[in-house]
Structure formats: C-alpha cells, structure tokens
Enzyme design. Structure first.
Site, PDB file in Angstrom:
ATOM      1  N   ARG A 122       0.815  -1.241   0.000  1.00 37.05           N
ATOM      2  CA  ARG A 122       0.000   0.000   0.000  1.00 37.05           C
ATOM      3  C   ARG A 122       0.830   1.264   0.000  1.00 37.05           C
ATOM      4  NH1 ARG A 122      -2.521  -3.529   3.302  1.00 37.05           N
ATOM      5  NH2 ARG A 122      -4.403  -4.413   2.385  1.00 37.05           N
ATOM      6  N   LYS A 144       2.021  10.998 -12.088  1.00 39.00           N
ATOM      7  CA  LYS A 144       1.202  10.036 -12.845  1.00 39.00           C
ATOM      8  C   LYS A 144       2.007   8.751 -13.014  1.00 39.00           C
ATOM      9  CE  LYS A 144      -1.711  12.648 -15.993  1.00 39.00           C
ATOM     10  NZ  LYS A 144      -1.964  12.816 -17.432  1.00 39.00           N
ATOM     11  N   GLU A 186       9.095  17.378 -27.496  1.00 41.57           N
ATOM     12  CA  GLU A 186       8.287  17.748 -26.321  1.00 41.57           C
ATOM     13  C   GLU A 186       8.878  18.981 -25.621  1.00 41.57           C
ATOM     14  OE1 GLU A 186       5.457  15.918 -25.133  1.00 41.57           O
ATOM     15  OE2 GLU A 186       5.668  13.915 -26.001  1.00 41.57           O
ATOM     16  N   LYS A 228       6.793  22.254 -16.003  1.00 42.45           N
ATOM     17  CA  LYS A 228       5.990  21.092 -15.589  1.00 42.45           C
ATOM     18  C   LYS A 228       5.676  21.187 -14.099  1.00 42.45           C
ATOM     19  CE  LYS A 228       4.197  16.829 -15.920  1.00 42.45           C
ATOM     20  NZ  LYS A 228       4.221  15.490 -16.446  1.00 42.45           N
ATOM     21  N   GLU A 238      -5.206  16.877 -13.191  1.00 37.71           N
ATOM     22  CA  GLU A 238      -5.610  17.146 -14.576  1.00 37.71           C
ATOM     23  C   GLU A 238      -7.068  17.538 -14.697  1.00 37.71           C
ATOM     24  OE1 GLU A 238      -4.794  14.077 -17.556  1.00 37.71           O
ATOM     25  OE2 GLU A 238      -4.049  15.648 -18.863  1.00 37.71           O
ATOM     26  N   ARG A 242      -3.493  21.323 -16.487  1.00 40.65           N
ATOM     27  CA  ARG A 242      -2.564  20.274 -16.900  1.00 40.65           C
ATOM     28  C   ARG A 242      -2.799  19.801 -18.331  1.00 40.65           C
ATOM     29  NH1 ARG A 242      -0.230  15.578 -12.823  1.00 40.65           N
ATOM     30  NH2 ARG A 242       1.061  14.576 -14.360  1.00 40.65           N
ATOM     31  N   ASN A 246      -0.938  18.666 -23.347  1.00 40.22           N
ATOM     32  CA  ASN A 246      -1.292  17.788 -24.467  1.00 40.22           C
ATOM     33  C   ASN A 246      -1.265  18.490 -25.817  1.00 40.22           C
ATOM     34  OD1 ASN A 246      -1.624  15.571 -22.843  1.00 40.22           O
ATOM     35  ND2 ASN A 246      -3.785  16.009 -22.436  1.00 40.22           N
ATOM     36  N   HIS A 249      -0.975  16.570 -29.050  1.00 38.21           N
ATOM     37  CA  HIS A 249      -1.180  15.160 -28.722  1.00 38.21           C
ATOM     38  C   HIS A 249      -2.484  14.582 -29.264  1.00 38.21           C
ATOM     39  CE1 HIS A 249       2.364  15.620 -26.300  1.00 38.21           C
ATOM     40  NE2 HIS A 249       2.308  14.378 -25.874  1.00 38.21           N
ATOM     41  N   HIS A 253      -1.602  11.311 -31.030  1.00 38.86           N
ATOM     42  CA  HIS A 253      -2.132  10.003 -30.627  1.00 38.86           C
ATOM     43  C   HIS A 253      -2.849   9.324 -31.790  1.00 38.86           C
ATOM     44  CE1 HIS A 253      -2.116  11.226 -26.110  1.00 38.86           C
ATOM     45  NE2 HIS A 253      -1.008  10.596 -26.445  1.00 38.86           N
ATOM     46  N   HIS A 266       7.047   8.287 -30.161  1.00 37.33           N
ATOM     47  CA  HIS A 266       5.959   9.148 -29.693  1.00 37.33           C
ATOM     48  C   HIS A 266       6.198  10.637 -30.015  1.00 37.33           C
ATOM     49  CE1 HIS A 266       2.919  10.902 -27.081  1.00 37.33           C
ATOM     50  NE2 HIS A 266       3.873  11.570 -26.443  1.00 37.33           N
TER      51      HIS A 266
HETATM   52  N1  LIG Z   1       3.847   9.424 -16.172  1.00 38.09           N
HETATM   53  C1  LIG Z   1       3.843  10.441 -17.010  1.00 38.09           C
HETATM   54  O1  LIG Z   1       3.477  11.563 -16.664  1.00 38.09           O
HETATM   55  C2  LIG Z   1       4.342  10.196 -18.399  1.00 38.09           C
HETATM   56  C3  LIG Z   1       4.601  11.303 -19.235  1.00 38.09           C
HETATM   57  C4  LIG Z   1       5.114  11.050 -20.505  1.00 38.09           C
HETATM   58  C5  LIG Z   1       5.360   9.742 -20.926  1.00 38.09           C
HETATM   59  N2  LIG Z   1       5.061   8.695 -20.083  1.00 38.09           N
HETATM   60  C6  LIG Z   1       5.330   7.301 -20.493  1.00 38.09           C
HETATM   61  O2  LIG Z   1       6.717   7.174 -20.702  1.00 38.09           O
HETATM   62  C7  LIG Z   1       6.961   6.127 -21.654  1.00 38.09           C
HETATM   63  C8  LIG Z   1       7.992   6.618 -22.643  1.00 38.09           C
HETATM   64  O3  LIG Z   1       9.155   6.941 -21.921  1.00 38.09           O
HETATM   65  P1  LIG Z   1      10.499   7.479 -22.578  1.00 38.09           P
HETATM   66  O4  LIG Z   1      10.199   8.340 -23.735  1.00 38.09           O
HETATM   67  O5  LIG Z   1      11.277   8.011 -21.453  1.00 38.09           O
HETATM   68  O6  LIG Z   1      11.171   6.200 -23.197  1.00 38.09           O
HETATM   69  P2  LIG Z   1      11.426   4.695 -22.696  1.00 38.09           P
HETATM   70  O7  LIG Z   1      11.338   4.569 -21.234  1.00 38.09           O
HETATM   71  O8  LIG Z   1      10.553   3.858 -23.546  1.00 38.09           O
HETATM   72  O9  LIG Z   1      12.949   4.500 -23.135  1.00 38.09           O
HETATM   73  C9  LIG Z   1      13.300   4.539 -24.503  1.00 38.09           C
HETATM   74  C10 LIG Z   1      14.497   3.638 -24.776  1.00 38.09           C
HETATM   75  O10 LIG Z   1      15.696   4.262 -24.312  1.00 38.09           O
HETATM   76  C11 LIG Z   1      16.435   3.370 -23.488  1.00 38.09           C
HETATM   77  N3  LIG Z   1      17.139   4.221 -22.534  1.00 38.09           N
HETATM   78  C12 LIG Z   1      16.621   4.926 -21.500  1.00 38.09           C
HETATM   79  N4  LIG Z   1      17.555   5.699 -20.943  1.00 38.09           N
HETATM   80  C13 LIG Z   1      18.700   5.472 -21.610  1.00 38.09           C
HETATM   81  C14 LIG Z   1      20.015   6.007 -21.508  1.00 38.09           C
HETATM   82  N5  LIG Z   1      20.340   6.966 -20.636  1.00 38.09           N
HETATM   83  N6  LIG Z   1      20.957   5.536 -22.369  1.00 38.09           N
HETATM   84  C15 LIG Z   1      20.635   4.602 -23.294  1.00 38.09           C
HETATM   85  N7  LIG Z   1      19.415   4.090 -23.458  1.00 38.09           N
HETATM   86  C16 LIG Z   1      18.449   4.530 -22.622  1.00 38.09           C
HETATM   87  C17 LIG Z   1      15.398   2.443 -22.913  1.00 38.09           C
HETATM   88  O11 LIG Z   1      15.977   1.211 -22.529  1.00 38.09           O
HETATM   89  C18 LIG Z   1      14.439   2.295 -24.085  1.00 38.09           C
HETATM   90  O12 LIG Z   1      14.903   1.325 -24.985  1.00 38.09           O
HETATM   91  C19 LIG Z   1       5.613   5.797 -22.262  1.00 38.09           C
HETATM   92  O13 LIG Z   1       5.202   4.568 -21.727  1.00 38.09           O
HETATM   93  C20 LIG Z   1       4.690   6.917 -21.798  1.00 38.09           C
HETATM   94  O14 LIG Z   1       3.369   6.488 -21.628  1.00 38.09           O
HETATM   95  C21 LIG Z   1       4.574   8.907 -18.841  1.00 38.09           C
HETATM   96 ZN   LIG Z   2       3.913  13.228 -25.112  1.00 38.42          ZN
END
Ligand SMILES: NC(=O)c1ccc[n+]([C@@H]2O[C@H](COP(=O)([O-])OP(=O)(O)OC[C@H]3O[C@@H](n4cnc5c(N)ncnc54)[C@H](O)[C@@H]3O)[C@@H](O)[C@H]2O)c1
Ligand SMILES: [Zn+2]
Length: 372
Positions: A122, A144, A186, A228, A238, A242, A246, A249, A253, A266
């Site tokens: 929890r 999030k 972004e 942010k 949101e 917030r 988007n 987006h 999307h 993305h």
């Molecule tokens: N929680 C939120 O507010 C929020 C906001 C935006 C995106 N997201 C989520 O984040 C995800 C996308 O995350 P992302 O864009 O960070 O990419 P990711 O986590 O998918 O990483 C992309 C690739 O880079 C590699 N990688 C990461 N750091 C590295 C480094 N320093 N050196 C070498 N390789 C590295 C990873 O292994 C992966 O193959 C999605 O699932 C999305 O839904 C969440």
């Molecule tokens: Zn985005």
C-alpha cells in the site's frame, strides 16, 4: 553549470527536483535527508543499466547498498504482469513498508516503478532517477504512474509522486538519437504552451541542443522542469491547466494509433501533431500566421519525420473521437493563441479540421525554415 532545486507541490506533500549536470552525485546525501529506510531497491532495465549503472551506483554511494531489480523496458512490458514480477522480486529481496524504491530509467521504468511503489504494501517511498529526455522533463514530475492493458495505454494507474527526483543531463549521453529527438519535440512543446523565451532560445540553439551541448541541454531541461512543476503544482489531477501539456497530442495520438504504434517514436508523432495544431489554430483565427509559421519552422528543424500516414481525414477524426481519453467522443484540442500560451478548444468546426488534415502532410514543405 549549476544545480538547481525545483519544488513541486502535491497532495502527498512537496518534493524536490534536483536538476543540473552533477545532480546524480548528490543522490546519497539527498536520499539520506529523506529519512531512514530499511532497504533500498533499484528498479531499472538491462539496457539502461548498461548505459548508466556504474554512474548511478557511484552517485548512490556505498551506504545504501541497493538491491537491483531489472525488467525489459519495452513499451510492451509496461503491463500488470511486469508489476507482479517486480513486486514478487521485491518480496523475495525482503522489501518492507519502510523500504525505498529508486526508479532508474525512462518513462517506462518510471511508470512501472511508480505504480509498484504506489501499491506494494500500500505504498513505499519512491525516488526517480530519469534517464531519457522525456523522463527528465515530463514523466518523473507530476505523480502520474501506470501501465497498459490490451484495451489501451496507461489505463491502470495511480497518482503517486516521488519523494525526490534526481535529474542529471549527463545521463542522456547514451540515449539513442531517435529517443533524444522525440524528447526534443516535447521540449519545443513546452516553449509553445508556456514560455516564449524558451521558444526563442530554441530558435537560436536547436542544432546545439540536438548535438547535446551540455550547457544548452541543462538550460533547456531546467526550463521544462520548471514549467511542468508549475503546471502540476496548480493542477495535480488534470482537472484543467494540466491539459495544456497535451498540445499536439490529439493529432499525435491519432497518428500513432492508425499506424499501430509502429511508425513513429511518440515525440515524432507529437512533432507532426504540433505542426497540425499550429495550422488548426491559424485556420480558426486563433494563432497568428507568424506564430504558426515559427512553430512549423522550428519543428521542421528537428529533421525528417516518418511520413504522414496515407489515411483519410475522416478516419483520423474517427480515431481521435475513439481515443480513450476523449470525453464521450468529444474532440478537444490544445491550441496556441500566441507562442508561450495555450488554451483548450472543443468546438472546432469539423470542415476546418478536415481541411487541416488534408493539408497536414504538406506541412513539411510549408514555411521557409530559416536555419535549414
Ligand atoms: N507518467 C507520465 O506523466 C508520463 C509522461 C510522458 C510519458 N510517459 C510514459 O513514458 C513512456 C515513454 O518513456 P520514454 O520516452 O522516457 O522512453 P522509454 O522509457 O521507452 O525508453 C526509450 C528507450 O531508451 C532506453 N534508454 C533509456 N535511458 C537510456 C540512456 N540513458 N541511455 C541509453 N538508453 C536509454 C530504454 O531502454 C528504451 O529502450 C511511455 O510509456 C509513456 O506512456 C509517462
Ligand atoms: Zn507526449
């Protein structure tokens, strides 16, 4: 280069984002200041750990003696099975309520770690060490967390802010180029929605940023973290503000969805989406021509994007309406009345939207980019 501390307010209390080159080297001290933990557990992926594991261990210091837990961080692994596997691994390693979970990775690792931290016994304390540009400027801040189910992305989750975020631009050196460029799209978004000076800075320095110039990158990341942090501090759940995050987006999307998440990184889809949003804003009389042109010109300097899909505007609009996040099929766009400001708009005339979608594939050749 300096290290800055940026505060984020949340319903669970205020936390700090330590941001700047060398932030990771403060990890041991900053974590000690959070309190005493019975054990420390690092969650990462084999790929991330190969790139930044040594640096991270040095930053954490010897006192914490972290246990390591890994999962493959492909988007396809961001699911409940992984959550269960991580939770089981934590249990086997003796994690209890007073343990600390440290997420080292991009948004996938951060989202999984966040959801595990929210639900394991929890709730256990969470620290983010973001290693992608997206994670550093976006996903590690705001609380999030979540995972995907076959019916849609991020449909299972919780709001669960970290106790501390350690954002070190030096972690980005090994990031694959496409991931980096997607993250930079972004970053441009933040300039458009909230910070005209950031946008102008990008106009002057985008190529240096893409070459990962450490000073330029540090400045950009800090600016985005501040935006942010301000946005989510005002609107954690949101309910309004917030949503401006988007920008680009709704289009993005839809592009990802009609190409079954296989054509675009993305941020690349968001890059297309931002150009389309600039044009849509202009077409409805909201975005001045000069601002729309500056947006398109800057986005184009990111480099060639995978092409716009050969899908009819009607199909794209239907996809936007069926987006799980759209409220009852309502189309909602974030548009910019001028660079540095954004508003949400949900009464866009469909014929206008259709003509924007018709024209969008040609946006790559529309404005004269000044720095190509
Ligand atoms: N929680 C939120 O507010 C929020 C906001 C935006 C995106 N997201 C989520 O984040 C995800 C996308 O995350 P992302 O864009 O960070 O990419 P990711 O986590 O998918 O990483 C992309 C690739 O880079 C590699 N990688 C990461 N750091 C590295 C480094 N320093 N050196 C070498 N390789 C590295 C990873 O292994 C992966 O193959 C999605 O699932 C999305 O839904 C969440
Ligand atoms: Zn985005």
């Amino acid at each position: 280069m300096s290290i800055r501390r940026i505060s984020v307010r949340s319903s669970a209390g205020t936390y700090t984002v330590v941001c700047g080159a060398g932030a990771l080297s403060t990890a041991g001290k900053m974590i000690a200041a959070l309190g005493r933990f019975t054990s420390t557990h690092v969650l990462s992926s084999p790929r991330v750990w190969r790139a930044v594991g040594k640096k991270t261990m040095r930053g954490l210091g010897t006192a914490l003696r972290p246990r390591l837990h890994f999962f493959d961080d492909a988007e396809a692994s961001k699911n409940l099975r992984t959550v269960e596997e991580v939770a089981r691994s934590l249990t086997r390693a003796g994690a209890d309520r007073r343990s600390l979970l440290v997420a080292v990775g991009g948004g996938v690792v951060g989202d999984v770690a966040g959801f595990v931290a929210a639900s394991y016994l929890r709730g256990v304390a969470l620290v983010h060490v973001p290693t992608t540009l997206v994670a550093q400027t976006d996903s590690s801040i705001g609380g999030k967390t979540g995972v995907n189910i076959p019916e849609g992305k991020n449909l299972i989750g919780a709001f669960y802010p970290a106790k501390l975020v350690l954002t070190d631009p030096l972690m980005l050196r090994t990031l694959p180029p496409r991931e980096f460029r997607g993250g930079m799209a972004e970053v441009i978004k933040y300039g458009i929605i909230a910070d005209t000076r950031l946008f102008a800075f990008l106009e002057r320095n985008l190529e240096k940023a893409l070459a990962r110039d450490p000073e330029i990158l540090s400045h950009l990341i800090m600016s985005c973290v501040e935006i942010k942090a301000t946005v989510v501090s005002k609107d954690e759940r949101e309910s309004g503000l917030r949503e401006i995050l988007n920008f680009g987006h709704t289009f993005g999307h839809a592009l990802e969805s009609v190409t079954r998440y296989s054509r675009y990184q993305h941020g690349e889809a968001v890059a297309w989406g931002m150009m389309a949003a600039a044009l849509l804003g202009h077409e409805i009389g909201l975005t001045p021509a000069e601002d729309a042109c500056r947006i398109v010109a800057l986005v184009r300097r990111l480099g060639a994007l995978p092409p716009w899909p050969s899908v009819s505007p009607a199909k794209l609009i239907a996809t936007m309406r069926s987006d799980k996040k759209s409220r009852g099929g309502n189309l909602r766009f974030v548009l910019s009345p001028k660079i540095g400001k954004a508003i949400t708009q949900d009464d866009v005339p469909i014929p206008t939207l259709k003509s924007v979608l018709h024209f969008a594939p040609r946006l790559r050749g529309c404005c004269a980019a000044t720095h190509d």
